[in-house]
Motif scaffolding. Sequence first.
Motif, PDB file in Angstrom:
ATOM      1  N   GLN A  76       1.076  -1.510  -0.130  1.00  0.00           N
ATOM      2  CA  GLN A  76       0.088  -0.093  -0.059  1.00  0.00           C
ATOM      3  C   GLN A  76       0.786   1.157   0.433  1.00  0.00           C
ATOM      4  OE1 GLN A  76      -3.063   0.770   3.448  1.00  0.00           O
ATOM      5  NE2 GLN A  76      -3.556   2.340   2.668  1.00  0.00           N
ATOM      6  N   LEU A  77       0.406   2.015  -0.874  1.00  0.00           N
ATOM      7  CA  LEU A  77       1.293   3.612  -1.272  1.00  0.00           C
ATOM      8  C   LEU A  77       0.639   4.278  -0.084  1.00  0.00           C
ATOM      9  CD1 LEU A  77       1.736   4.264  -5.057  1.00  0.00           C
ATOM     10  CD2 LEU A  77       3.407   3.003  -3.245  1.00  0.00           C
ATOM     11  N   PRO A  78       1.331   5.153   0.736  1.00  0.00           N
ATOM     12  CA  PRO A  78       1.318   5.785   1.863  1.00  0.00           C
ATOM     13  C   PRO A  78       0.360   7.200   1.245  1.00  0.00           C
ATOM     14  CG  PRO A  78       3.591   5.988   1.202  1.00  0.00           C
ATOM     15  CD  PRO A  78       2.861   4.908   0.845  1.00  0.00           C
ATOM     16  N   THR A  79      -0.961   7.453   1.839  1.00  0.00           N
ATOM     17  CA  THR A  79      -1.901   8.059   1.826  1.00  0.00           C
ATOM     18  C   THR A  79      -1.686   9.794   0.786  1.00  0.00           C
ATOM     19  OG1 THR A  79      -3.690   7.686   3.038  1.00  0.00           O
ATOM     20  CG2 THR A  79      -4.073   9.410   1.896  1.00  0.00           C
ATOM     21  N   ALA A  80      -1.664   9.812  -0.626  1.00  0.00           N
ATOM     22  CA  ALA A  80      -1.446  11.155  -1.079  1.00  0.00           C
ATOM     23  C   ALA A  80      -2.102  12.010  -1.070  1.00  0.00           C
ATOM     24  CB  ALA A  80      -0.525  11.254  -2.450  1.00  0.00           C
ATOM     25  N   SER A  81      -1.589  13.398  -1.176  1.00  0.00           N
ATOM     26  CA  SER A  81      -3.442  14.137  -1.424  1.00  0.00           C
ATOM     27  C   SER A  81      -2.608  15.463  -2.747  1.00  0.00           C
ATOM     28  CB  SER A  81      -2.880  15.355  -0.431  1.00  0.00           C
ATOM     29  OG  SER A  81      -3.452  14.536   1.022  1.00  0.00           O
ATOM     30  N   GLN A  82      -3.654  15.211  -3.078  1.00  0.00           N
ATOM     31  CA  GLN A  82      -3.545  16.660  -4.490  1.00  0.00           C
ATOM     32  C   GLN A  82      -4.284  17.082  -5.131  1.00  0.00           C
ATOM     33  OE1 GLN A  82      -2.551  12.852  -5.260  1.00  0.00           O
ATOM     34  NE2 GLN A  82      -4.154  12.362  -5.939  1.00  0.00           N
ATOM     35  N   ASP A  83      -4.538  18.350  -5.378  1.00  0.00           N
ATOM     36  CA  ASP A  83      -4.686  19.470  -5.539  1.00  0.00           C
ATOM     37  C   ASP A  83      -5.861  19.266  -7.130  1.00  0.00           C
ATOM     38  OD1 ASP A  83      -4.556  21.216  -3.129  1.00  0.00           O
ATOM     39  OD2 ASP A  83      -3.151  22.730  -4.008  1.00  0.00           O
ATOM     40  N   ALA A  84      -6.472  19.541  -7.354  1.00  0.00           N
ATOM     41  CA  ALA A  84      -7.162  19.367  -8.939  1.00  0.00           C
ATOM     42  C   ALA A  84      -8.438  20.202  -9.251  1.00  0.00           C
ATOM     43  CB  ALA A  84      -7.902  18.406  -8.832  1.00  0.00           C
ATOM     44  N   ILE A  85      -8.747  20.723 -10.755  1.00  0.00           N
ATOM     45  CA  ILE A  85     -10.032  21.380 -10.820  1.00  0.00           C
ATOM     46  C   ILE A  85     -10.817  20.948 -11.488  1.00  0.00           C
ATOM     47  CG2 ILE A  85     -10.188  23.557 -11.751  1.00  0.00           C
ATOM     48  CD1 ILE A  85      -7.300  23.980 -11.333  1.00  0.00           C
ATOM     49  N   THR A  86     -12.190  21.111 -11.235  1.00  0.00           N
ATOM     50  CA  THR A  86     -13.141  20.274 -11.894  1.00  0.00           C
ATOM     51  C   THR A  86     -13.451  21.108 -13.538  1.00  0.00           C
ATOM     52  OG1 THR A  86     -14.647  21.458 -10.344  1.00  0.00           O
ATOM     53  CG2 THR A  86     -14.024  19.384  -9.909  1.00  0.00           C
ATOM     54  N   LYS A  87     -14.259  20.466 -13.665  1.00  0.00           N
ATOM     55  CA  LYS A  87     -14.435  20.593 -15.476  1.00  0.00           C
ATOM     56  C   LYS A  87     -14.968  22.676 -14.920  1.00  0.00           C
ATOM     57  CE  LYS A  87     -17.324  19.526 -19.448  1.00  0.00           C
ATOM     58  NZ  LYS A  87     -17.997  18.657 -20.290  1.00  0.00           N
ATOM     59  N   ASP A  88     -15.841  22.720 -13.840  1.00  0.00           N
ATOM     60  CA  ASP A  88     -16.729  23.972 -13.430  1.00  0.00           C
ATOM     61  C   ASP A  88     -15.406  24.910 -12.934  1.00  0.00           C
ATOM     62  OD1 ASP A  88     -16.925  22.016 -10.912  1.00  0.00           O
ATOM     63  OD2 ASP A  88     -19.184  22.326 -10.531  1.00  0.00           O
ATOM     64  N   ASN A  89     -14.045  24.475 -12.401  1.00  0.00           N
ATOM     65  CA  ASN A  89     -13.819  25.930 -12.416  1.00  0.00           C
ATOM     66  C   ASN A  89     -13.767  25.701 -10.704  1.00  0.00           C
ATOM     67  OD1 ASN A  89     -12.419  25.617 -14.653  1.00  0.00           O
ATOM     68  ND2 ASN A  89     -14.480  27.757 -14.899  1.00  0.00           N
ATOM     69  N   VAL A  90     -14.198  24.591  -9.829  1.00  0.00           N
ATOM     70  CA  VAL A  90     -13.734  24.038  -8.387  1.00  0.00           C
ATOM     71  C   VAL A  90     -11.974  24.170  -7.930  1.00  0.00           C
ATOM     72  CG1 VAL A  90     -15.041  23.641  -6.273  1.00  0.00           C
ATOM     73  CG2 VAL A  90     -15.973  24.157  -8.345  1.00  0.00           C
ATOM     74  N   LEU A  91     -11.862  24.356  -6.951  1.00  0.00           N
ATOM     75  CA  LEU A  91     -10.027  23.837  -6.937  1.00  0.00           C
ATOM     76  C   LEU A  91     -10.630  22.403  -5.130  1.00  0.00           C
ATOM     77  CD1 LEU A  91      -7.406  23.322  -6.691  1.00  0.00           C
ATOM     78  CD2 LEU A  91      -7.322  25.276  -4.867  1.00  0.00           C
ATOM     79  N   VAL A  92     -10.558  21.316  -5.650  1.00  0.00           N
ATOM     80  CA  VAL A  92     -10.578  20.273  -4.800  1.00  0.00           C
ATOM     81  C   VAL A  92      -9.088  19.258  -4.530  1.00  0.00           C
ATOM     82  CG1 VAL A  92     -13.092  19.803  -5.972  1.00  0.00           C
ATOM     83  CG2 VAL A  92     -11.493  18.659  -6.945  1.00  0.00           C
ATOM     84  N   GLN A  93      -9.114  19.152  -2.509  1.00  0.00           N
ATOM     85  CA  GLN A  93      -8.298  18.268  -2.875  1.00  0.00           C
ATOM     86  C   GLN A  93      -8.890  17.056  -2.696  1.00  0.00           C
ATOM     87  OE1 GLN A  93      -6.770  19.043   1.265  1.00  0.00           O
ATOM     88  NE2 GLN A  93      -4.233  19.067  -0.079  1.00  0.00           N
ATOM     89  N   VAL A  94      -7.729  15.765  -3.697  1.00  0.00           N
ATOM     90  CA  VAL A  94      -8.484  14.234  -3.110  1.00  0.00           C
ATOM     91  C   VAL A  94      -6.957  13.577  -2.025  1.00  0.00           C
ATOM     92  CG1 VAL A  94      -8.720  12.532  -4.798  1.00  0.00           C
ATOM     93  CG2 VAL A  94      -9.118  14.888  -5.351  1.00  0.00           C
ATOM     94  N   ASP A  95      -7.669  13.046  -1.420  1.00  0.00           N
ATOM     95  CA  ASP A  95      -6.481  12.394  -0.894  1.00  0.00           C
ATOM     96  C   ASP A  95      -6.919  10.664  -1.750  1.00  0.00           C
ATOM     97  OD1 ASP A  95      -6.163  13.646   0.421  1.00  0.00           O
ATOM     98  OD2 ASP A  95      -7.369  13.268   2.329  1.00  0.00           O
TER      99      ASP A  95
END
Length: 296
Positions: A76-95
Amino acid sequence: MTEDQIYTLLSDSGIYLLGALFLIIIVFKGVRIVPQSEKHVVERFGRLHSVLGPGINFIVPFLDVVAHKISILERQLPTASQDAITKDNVLVQVDTSVFYRITEPEKTVYRIRDVDAAISTTVAGIVRAEIGKMDLDEVQSNRAQLIATIKASVEDAVDDWGIEVTRAEILDVNLDQATRDAMLQQLNAERERRAQVTRAEGAKRAVELNADAELYAAEQVAKARRIQADAEAYATGVVARAIKDNGLEAAQYQVALKQVEALNKLGDGAGKQTIVLPANAIEAFGDAFKMLRGGS
């Protein structure tokens, strides 16, 4: 026993001992027992020669060397968090978290240096790309589909590394505070709209029930009037048949009944009433009374 004989015996014994020791070393070097959870990569003169699976394996001593011992257990890889921008221009942080196992150690050893870092980087890029194709609502509601897509994309990317991705998980999707406040306002507005719709539907239902009640009351009144009209028509028909059968006498009889009823109502009134009758009314009442006595 002479000294020469003793020396010869010791020399022969030393040779036998060295031979036995060399044979033991050959066996020790040539036999490899690999645990069930591992695979061993064997090199000959610095080049890949073979991969040893679990159990007893034989190699050529001094020529073959076990260069790498690779665990094939799921990792199992360590839990990683990365920022992403949705199609409707909302910034989300995904774990995210990824589980994988090495199936072909020879590819993993000779094609990638840091497999964990490479998989983490690949997953981050794929997550950003896939979320960029979806609106925020789709990310929240179609998480299972998103996970399946990410897993398939990662499998294709790491296929040349001898790795099998067993599972990929999106643990959480976090939003910034401004987006959360906006979503909360939208949620409250939607709740208020639903409440207004519910109240409007209740008022509409009340009006419909009131209209149904009034319609029912009108139908009952009309029904009563219709019954009364039918009764009066029946009485009229009876009178008409009596006049037809008995002629003028039946008509005079009915007139006499109406006159008597009118006199009774005048007599029931409060106070004193003065009644003025025409001269021939006395004779008419007399004839009516005679007909009443006769009829009774």
